[in-house]
Enzyme design. Sequence first.
Site, PDB file in Angstrom:
ATOM      1  CG  ASP A   1      -1.742   0.874   0.801  1.00 12.23           C
ATOM      2  OD1 ASP A   1      -2.234   1.123   0.318  1.00 12.23           O
ATOM      3  OD2 ASP A   1      -2.156   1.135   2.362  1.00 12.23           O
TER       4      ASP A   1
ATOM      5  NE  ARG B   1      -4.373   6.609  -6.567  1.00 15.11           N
ATOM      6  CZ  ARG B   1      -4.356   6.787  -5.223  1.00 15.11           C
ATOM      7  NH1 ARG B   1      -4.189   7.692  -4.939  1.00 15.11           N
ATOM      8  NH2 ARG B   1      -4.618   5.205  -5.156  1.00 15.11           N
TER       9      ARG B   1
ATOM     10  CG  HIS C   1      -0.592   1.688  -8.927  1.00 19.45           C
ATOM     11  ND1 HIS C   1      -1.129   1.787  -8.284  1.00 19.45           N
ATOM     12  CD2 HIS C   1      -2.063   2.571  -9.529  1.00 19.45           C
ATOM     13  CE1 HIS C   1      -1.967   2.418  -7.202  1.00 19.45           C
ATOM     14  NE2 HIS C   1      -3.119   2.981  -8.360  1.00 19.45           N
TER      15      HIS C   1
ATOM     16  CB  SER D   1      -8.663  -5.515  -2.568  1.00 16.09           C
ATOM     17  OG  SER D   1      -9.166  -4.103  -2.788  1.00 16.09           O
ATOM     18  CB  SER D   2     -12.834  -7.911  -3.761  1.00 16.29           C
ATOM     19  OG  SER D   2     -12.062  -9.208  -3.756  1.00 16.29           O
TER      20      SER D   2
ATOM     21  CD1 TRP E   1     -13.564  -5.359  -8.555  1.00 14.71           C
ATOM     22  CD2 TRP E   1     -12.922  -4.421 -10.656  1.00 14.71           C
ATOM     23  NE1 TRP E   1     -12.506  -5.668  -9.301  1.00 14.71           N
ATOM     24  CE2 TRP E   1     -12.278  -5.416 -10.064  1.00 14.71           C
ATOM     25  CE3 TRP E   1     -12.959  -3.921 -11.758  1.00 14.71           C
ATOM     26  CZ2 TRP E   1     -11.431  -6.147 -12.052  1.00 14.71           C
ATOM     27  CZ3 TRP E   1     -12.254  -4.361 -13.040  1.00 14.71           C
ATOM     28  CH2 TRP E   1     -11.553  -6.104 -12.890  1.00 14.71           C
TER      29      TRP E   1
ATOM     30  CG  LEU F   1      10.442 -16.328  -4.494  1.00 16.64           C
ATOM     31  CD1 LEU F   1      10.118 -16.351  -2.407  1.00 16.64           C
ATOM     32  CD2 LEU F   1      10.596 -15.047  -4.530  1.00 16.64           C
TER      33      LEU F   1
ATOM     34  CB  SER G   1      -7.485  -4.036   3.899  1.00 15.83           C
ATOM     35  OG  SER G   1      -7.533  -1.867   4.127  1.00 15.83           O
TER      36      SER G   1
ATOM     37  CD  GLU H   1       4.178 -12.943  15.332  1.00 17.54           C
ATOM     38  OE1 GLU H   1       4.150 -11.638  16.239  1.00 17.54           O
ATOM     39  OE2 GLU H   1       3.616 -14.452  16.115  1.00 17.54           O
TER      40      GLU H   1
END
Length: 242
Positions: free
Chosen positions: A15, A28, A32, A60-61, A64, A126, A184, A195
């Site tokens: 974030d 913005r 990103h 995230s859902s 949108w 990984l 969130s 943790e």
Amino acid sequence: MTASLIPHHIAIVMDGNGRWANKRFLPRIAGHKQGVDALKRCAKACDARGVRVLTVFAFSSENWQRPTEEVSGLMDLFALALAREVPQLKADGVQLRFIGERQGLSVRVRNGIKQAEADTAANSRLVLNVCFNYGGRWDIVQAAAKLSEQGLPATEQHLSRAMALAHVPDPDLVIRTGGELRISNFLLWQSAYAEFQFTNTLWPDFDEAALDAAIASYAARERRFGKTSDQVQQLSVAVSPV
Ligand code: IPE
Ligand code: IPE
Ligand code: MG
């Protein structure tokens, strides 16, 4: 017993991209873009430290609901990043997995996801899980729907196996950059005993030093999983080599 020094699985809420851009009077989307570079750097650094699974929250859902221009910018950037970055990730031994609702994504994005997963499926250095169009509630609901389809009872074990991250153990350390103290809708089920590390660092600025600080904080903690401190310490004496 302190936690083992290096977390096996780190999960990150990446974030702060928008604020990073705002501070520089940039659009913005520039934040990103910088966020993609931060992710590449972070995956390399995790691998170098012996972390085996990295799970990141990319869209995230609920995202949108952002302005159409930002959503389409993010979709374009995602498709572009897939096309550009997969060959190097493949060469670096990274196995890419995409976690989230695929319906609702464009054909271009869905094809990019499929191709990236197929290209890197044989890798095992990984595992990089990219949560895209993901929500913790969506995951629990889709897992419950699978159980009911299969006629299985809703036990913890059955649900865990039906969750979208069933291919990896639960995260040991969950990091959130950008200063907000909330989850969130990320990994609601899987972070039950993780943790947490919250940092004000904005995601594009998250560097190796910030990762090391998070890992150092993790390593100094006692993970009790409901037991007492005495029990945990006795156990660590019993299992530690002479
Ligand atoms: C996180 O950065 C990336 C996504 C949610 C896609 P933000 O875009 O939320 O950045 P801030 O929180 O506005 O700074
Ligand atoms: C969480 O960040 C989602 C991702 C990082 C992809 P948000 O910026 O969307 O979270 P809220 O809205 O501040 O809770
Ligand atoms: Mg944000």
